[in-house]
Scaffold this active site. Structure first.
Site, short mmCIF file in Angstrom:
data_model
loop_
_atom_site.label_atom_id
_atom_site.label_comp_id
_atom_site.label_asym_id
_atom_site.label_seq_id
_atom_site.Cartn_x
_atom_site.Cartn_y
_atom_site.Cartn_z
N ARG A 100 83.62 15.46 42.51
CA ARG A 100 82.86 15.91 41.34
C ARG A 100 81.93 14.76 40.95
O ARG A 100 82.37 13.63 40.80
CB ARG A 100 83.78 16.24 40.16
CG ARG A 100 84.81 17.33 40.43
CD ARG A 100 85.51 17.73 39.15
NE ARG A 100 86.75 18.44 39.40
CZ ARG A 100 86.84 19.75 39.65
NH1 ARG A 100 85.75 20.48 39.68
NH2 ARG A 100 88.02 20.31 39.86
N HIS A 104 90.10 15.39 48.73
CA HIS A 104 90.32 14.95 47.34
C HIS A 104 90.44 13.42 47.24
O HIS A 104 90.46 12.87 46.14
CB HIS A 104 91.58 15.63 46.79
CG HIS A 104 91.71 15.55 45.30
ND1 HIS A 104 92.71 14.82 44.69
CD2 HIS A 104 90.98 16.11 44.31
CE1 HIS A 104 92.59 14.94 43.37
NE2 HIS A 104 91.55 15.71 43.11
#
Length: 687
Positions: free
Chosen positions: A376, A436
């Protein structure tokens, strides 16, 4: 006869307990008023995501006829009924808190008013605002035989309108239409005040539209206007194996998200029964209806503080992140990292230190390659700009962009395309796995050889959230970590046999096994009569095998302290199983986000930072990273950080065996870990 508790707390019921802890921050009189409304907004946003993902998934199981009991003792149907009851109770409590908070704001001269209570001059000003700003963007959508029911977008606010033809007797079944409240406009409309007035007053946009609804339906009389809001299933169903282009497949699924199955219908209290029946039938929502006594979707409160100038006594004191002292007096971060490792603790230390590192790497002619994972990224990112400039200057820049980061898919697609245009090698993750791990590798030419510089973090490379989340990053040039970092990127971007990790543990291949080894080692110390202790700080703990391993260690005598912000499926303090386990959760001004693990290891203490929570998805379906902190001084600093959290007796809540949380016992001296951490000497000093 009392029903025996399961060995585990249900994940979704645990999440509701977490959101209650968020709500309690809005109820705490010690929380400044404008911060309380933010917590109310966060409760709404959290509940939206929970409904659109978790509850939607449970509904899918029910529709598929899946009745198997999960490891916490619930069938999908039984859990669904329990969740609806708990969420309804929480929403009722949230709106009670909202009304009490408004009273507090009114005493401070901040009011959300009803249109009918305004003066004639104010109503006139609001009418002009409606006519000039609001009316042009409204679209009335009638529903009849020639015009089918329009698409209702998820989590958007609408008005259901019942109408009669002017001059005719009311029909038994009135005409029906809907109007979307435009999200492009501020929902809080400021009311012009008197000159020199210190009052700041607003009305809600939907109320202004309701008052002037007749202007949208010329020749018809609105007889009832009611707000409603629909939440749809937002989980993406990707056919990654069959997708020729993952980016195109995700774009296609994002378009489908608009048509996701309805999960929840929110309506204003007192909705006309005919209007409600129309919505239930057309949306096929059944009884999944929540009646709300107040404005729908309190997430609009997140923007209230920005519309109120001054009033600093109603906010938290502004935090000014400090620049890490280790890097403060240098123009060459590489030179510092050749001598020592550096730990960055956000938001107390500035994210600008990381930005300076990537900018220096992008500009340095001796840097040959930069590789990074992006999960993100903030909207205005210096990081992306630096990567773009590095690629344009001829450096080898590889960016692994995770397109499947939930609710950030569209933004990540845009970043990926921008980086590709600049000449970066962009990789869209792996089939079946989310990337991730948070890691960056810089390869630099130095004195005829190559040296690797690495940043490993617990949080995303996001400048915005670095001001709101507590996260830790490690900057190092340790050769073993550098070799593992290169191997990790090679495995993700190319074909490679599994690497024999020297420093890292990597999911999904060996991270869980490595954690089990470390826990078993601590268990062996306990069984041998030596001191044995471990501490883990995580966002969530829900993997059954991991919980069972912790139970084993507790039964062997290992002292286990867990700092779990959100979901925790482990039951602590159960005699014979987990009496040596303590679990606390800290919900405060900043979102606790760092993942840290400590092992006493017979006095040879070890500390790790990680991207992974101990959930099944993180340990088995994601590329995650566990990295040791090899520098002795930095290990002590991380132990200080853990000790500070464990000592919190102001915002920490302790998990009870029955799955509820109670405030930690206050000592003679109050300790609020986040406020203490603002004084960096409290955790940077050596133990």
């Amino acid at each position: 006869m009392t029903k025996q508790l399961s060995h585990y707390v249900n994940r979704d019921l645990s999440w509701i307990e977490f959101n209650r802890r968020v709500l309690s921050e809005a109820q705490d009189p010690e929380t400044p008023l404008l911060e309380r409304v933010k917590f109310l907004a966060i409760v709404s946003s959290n509940l939206d995501e929970f409904m659109s993902v978790r509850v939607a998934g449970i509904q899918d199981q029910i529709k598929a006829g899946y009745h198997k009991i999960d490891f916490t003792g619930y069938t999908p149907g039984g859990l669904w009924r329990r969740l609806l009851k708990h969420t309804s109770n929480m929403v009722a409590e949230q709106y009670k808190t909202y009304k009490e908070t408004l009273k507090g704001l009114e005493k401070e001269g901040i009011r959300i008013r009803r249109l009918q209570d305004l003066t004639v001059a104010q109503q006139s000003a609001m009418e002009i605002y409606f006519r000039e700003i609001v009316f042009p963007v409204l679209t009335p959508m009638a529903v009849d035989q020639s015009r089918p029911f329009p698409l209702v977008h998820t989590k958007e606010l609408y008005l259901a309108v019942l109408l009669n033809k002017e001059g005719e007797l009311p029909e038994e079944e009135p005409l029906f239409a809907i109007v979307q409240v435009p999200s492009i406009l501020h929902r809080l409309v400021q009311i012009p005040g008197k000159v020199n007035s210190k009052r700041i007053e607003f009305i809600l946009l939907e109320e202004l539209i309701e008052r002037h609804m007749n202007t949208l339906f010329n020749g018809y009389t609105p007889v009832a206007v009611h707000p409603f809001r629909l939440t749809r299933n937002a989980d993406l169903t990707l056919n990654e194996e069959g997708a020729e282009d993952l980016l195109e497949e995700i774009e296609k699924e994002l378009r489908k998200r608009r048509w996701g199955m309805p999960v929840r219908l929110e309506i204003a209290k007192g909705m006309n029964p005919y209007a409600l029946q129309m919505l239930q039938e057309e949306l096929e929502i059944g009884d999944n209806v929540i009646e709300i006594d107040g404005p729908l979707d309190l997430s609009f409160l997140m923007k209230l503080g920005g519309l109120v100038p001054g009033k600093d006594h109603l906010r938290y004191k502004k935090l000014e992140p400090v620049y890490p002292v280790e890097l403060d007096d240098t123009e060459d971060i590489f030179e510092v990292l050749r001598r020592r490792d550096v730990l960055l603790y956000h938001p107390y230390e500035s994210f600008e230190a990381f930005n300076d590192f990537i900018i220096q790497a992008a500009e340095d002619p001796d840097v040959l390659a930069i590789k990074i994972t992006l999960y993100r990224v903030s909207g205005d990112s210096k990081l992306v700009q630096a990567l773009t400039e590095a690629a344009e200057s001829g450096k080898q820049v590889t960016v692994i962009v995770e397109l499947k980061a939930r609710f950030d898919e569209e933004r990540n697609i845009a970043w990926a395309r921008q980086l590709e245009k600049a000449g970066c090698h962009v990789v869209y993750g792996l089939v079946g796995l989310k990337i991730h791990a948070k890691i960056m590798l810089v390869v630099r030419r130095e004195e005829g050889a190559l040296r690797r510089y690495v940043h490993v973090g617990t949080g995303n490379y996001n400048e915005s959230t670095s001001k709101l989340y507590t996260d830790i990053g490690l900057l190092t040039s340790h050769p073993v970590i550098g070799i593992d970092a290169s191997a990790l990127f090679n495995e993700v971007t190319g074909y490679s046999d599994p690497h024999e990790w020297k420093a890292f543990a990597v999911a999904p291949t060996n991270l869980m096994d490595r954690l089990f080894e470390l826990i078993d080692r601590e268990k062996e110390h306990a069984l041998a009569g030596r001191p044995a202790k471990m501490v883990a700080k995580l966002n969530s703990l829900s993997n059954q095998d991991m919980i069972d391993k912790l139970y084993e260690a507790s039964q062997a005598g290992v002292q286990i302290e867990l700092i779990i912000r959100g979901v925790c499926c482990l039951r602590p303090g159960v005699p014979g199983r987990s009496e040596n386990i303590r679990v606390i959760s800290i919900v405060d001004r900043f979102l606790e986000h760092s993942r840290l693990v400590y092992f006493h290891n017979g006095g040879e203490e070890e500390v790790y930072l990680s991207s992974a929570d101990w959930m099944t998805r993180n340990l088995t379906r994601r590329v995650e990273l566990l990295c040791p902190v090899l520098d002795g001084e930095l290990r002590h600093i991380m132990m200080n950080i853990l000790t500070l959290s464990l000592g919190d007796n102001t915002k920490a809540r302790e998990l009870q065996p029955n799955g509820t949380y109670v405030l930690a016992s206050k000592g003679s001296v109050p300790l609020r870990s986040q406020f203490e951490a603002m004084d960096t000497s409290k955790w940077k000093s050596l133990m």
